[in-house]
Design an enzyme around this catalytic site. Structure first.
Site: not given
Lengths: 173, 419
Positions: A137-139
């Protein structure tokens, strides 16, 4: 004059008393309206799950559902354990020893909530820069102990309350 | 509301109006003096009213067939698409209607930003409008959860987890929002309830928005105060109603184009996969209208910081009327601000673009630059440009530039006069 003052005081008392009782009454009505949104008895009843772990090969993991959330159960190889323990605590955004994330004498079993501590996605296994998990999703990158190493997640993946019922079964919750 | 006292012609009308002055209200709305130079950017208020009514009507119909349960919701949406008579049409109008609603509201907001409609004495109209915008985002988010597809489930997970960033009470609040220990059936159920409620709250705020508008009257492209009624105004009906109706028809052509030719282009194909709490889609994106804020959220490498900046990006709009120091309303007479305005428009579009891209490499850099500029526009550009800018001469009245063939300096008043 004094009589008038007395009248005002009595009225003040009535006002204050009325507002106070009114506030308590409103609060007493509002609280049930708020608390009804908290997890109900049926949700709380799902609080424990027993899992058979006898078929997991070293280096492999399974995912089970507990309270609607995925639980990663990984049987780590000795190399993976060594790798996790070789990491210096200074390199960790949320310093925690690998020993503190597993049960004594069961070092190969990593049992943790498979939920990214950033915004709740499920990280992918065997991905990322640290040989552990990677959240698409956001690394956020997690290591082989499930500790956050890089990315926006603030803390390590959570270890739920669990115990070994016998050598082949664990009880989560 | 200074027009002459309205007296109904019929005896029955007078009898009723004496008891409930609805006819007086109708007469006020009909005669309402409107600046005669309103351009087509001013037609989006009417278009937005149409959007709200469309969403309410189609939504009530969909609720007759939809089942708000984690095991049944996905199938019930497919049931609407396949079995219910015209169900596909009604659902596509509702889902595309949400996008059309946001398209119109963004044009409406950017019109207000260009012509200074948020400035005194219209601050309250602006703030009520922002409250409507916030409720729209809440309604759209919850509506997107209802089909219980993969994007529904994981979008709900990510957005509700934003609240877990709050120190100390974050986790309790998140569990309270869920009604479970993750996004689950109780979450879906309450989202359906609230999704049904919010449009009616919006309707109430729309009434207040229009009421507050009718106190000072419309702003206009020249941005000056006008006498009402005067030669600068026309009655709302038939002049504005016919213009709004024409714009609405053009808007409906675009709307119908989406509904009938590309009904899924604005959605995400992953939402046709039933929700699975064990697998997160490889690439989570919100609906297009939330992308700029999503880009701001992801541009910060800190959880709480990202959440604060994302909400800050919306809440800073509430104090905009006090951040803008210019005495001139319309950007038509503000040569410097006008350029910053268009840079800001490009900045928001760029943030929307990078919000749809993976948060890495050049996209992360662009998101950070865009986020910094977004806030700089409000905190630095608006106060400073307003103080330093030499504005162009502002005409005395709307009729003046029309009658003299241009705003000549001799007729124009100085900026430092009361605008």
């Amino acid at each position: 004059m004094s009589k008038e003052e007395k009248k005002v005081n009595r009225r003040d008392f009535l006002f204050t008393a009325s507002y106070t009782i009114g506030a308590v009454g409103v609060g007493a009505v509002i609280w049930p309206m708020i608390d009804q949104m908290n997890p109900d008895k049926a949700q709380q009843a799902l609080a424990t799950t027993e899992v058979d772990i006898s078929s997991i090969e070293p280096g492999k993991s399974i995912t089970v559902l507990w309270r609607g959330k995925p639980i990663f159960i990984k049987k780590r190889t000795s190399e993976e354990i060594a790798e996790a323990r070789a990491v210096k605590l200074d390199d960790l955004p949320d310093p925690q020893r690998d020993e503190d994330r597993v049960k004594d004498g069961k070092d190969e079993w990593l049992v943790m909530l498979g939920v990214c501590t950033h915004l709740g996605c499920v990280p992918l296994k065997d991905k990322g820069d640290f040989n552990g998990w990677f959240c698409p999703c956001h690394g956020s990158h997690y290591d082989v102990s499930g500790r956050i190493r890089k990315g926006p997640a603030p803390t390590n993946m959570e270890i739920p309350k669990f115990e070994f019922v016998d050598s082949n079964t664990i009880k989560i919750g | 509301m200074s027009e002459h006292e309205y007296v109904p012609k019929s005896k029955a009308g007078k009898w009723f109006n004496d008891r409930l002055p609805l006819l007086t209200l109708g007469a006020h709305l009909t005669d309402y003096p409107t600046p005669k130079n309103l351009n087509y950017w001013w037609t989006f208020g009417g278009i937005l009213t149409f959007c709200l009514i469309t969403q309410i009507v189609t939504g009530i119909v969909l609720a007759m067939h939809y089942v708000a349960h984690a095991d049944l919701a996905f199938a019930s949406v497919e049931h609407i698409m396949r079995d219910v008579n015209y169900g596909w049409l009604i659902r596509y109008i509702h889902s595309n209607g949400a996008s059309m609603f946001f398209l119109a509201v963004y044009i409406h907001i950017f019109r207000s930003l260009f012509y200074g409609s948020y400035k005194s004495p219209r601050e309250v109209i602006w703030i009520i409008g922002l409250m409507i915008y916030l409720l729209m985002m809440a309604a759209a988010f919850m509506g997107y959860v209802l089909p219980w597809g993969q994007m529904s489930f994981w979008g709900a997970t990510v957005i509700t987890n934003l609240f877990s960033a709050i120190p100390l009470v974050g986790d309790s609040i998140t569990t309270w929002l869920w009604g479970a220990y993750s996004v689950d059936n109780p979450t879906l159920n309450r989202f359906f309830s609230l999704h049904y409620l919010i449009p009616f709250l919006i309707l109430g705020l729309v009434v207040l928005h229009i009421w507050a508008l009718h106190v000072p009257g419309n702003n206009n492209p020249v941005g000056i105060d006008i006498k009402k009624p005067s030669k600068d105004t026309v009655p709302f009906h038939p002049y504005i109603t016919i213009k709004d109706a024409f714009a609405l028809l053009v808007f409906m052509i675009v709307f119908a184009g989406f509904v009938f030719f590309t009904p899924n282009v604005l959605g995400h194909s992953d939402n046709y996969i039933p929700a699975n709490p064990l697998v997160t889609p490889a690439h989570i994106v919100p609906e297009w209208y939330l992308l700029p804020f999503y880009a701001i959220l992801r541009s910060v490498p800190d959880k709480l910081g990202g959440v604060i900046l994302m909400f800050g990006a919306i809440f800073i709009l509430f104090v905009l009327p006090w951040l803008d120091t210019s005495k001139v309303r319309s950007a038509v007479f503000r040569p410097i601000y006008r350029q910053f305005y268009w840079i800001f428009v490009l900045d928001v579009l760029m943030l929307g673009y990078v919000g749809a891209m993976p948060a890495e490499g050049i996209y992360l850099v662009l998101a950070r630059v865009g986020t910094i500029y977004y806030f700089a526009h409000f905190i630095i550009v608006m106060p400073v440009v307003g103080l330093l800018e030499k504005t162009d001469p502002v005409p005395m009245s709307i009729s003046e530039p029309v009658l003299t063939g241009g705003a000549e300096p001799s007729l124009a008043r100085k900026v430092n006069d009361k605008v």
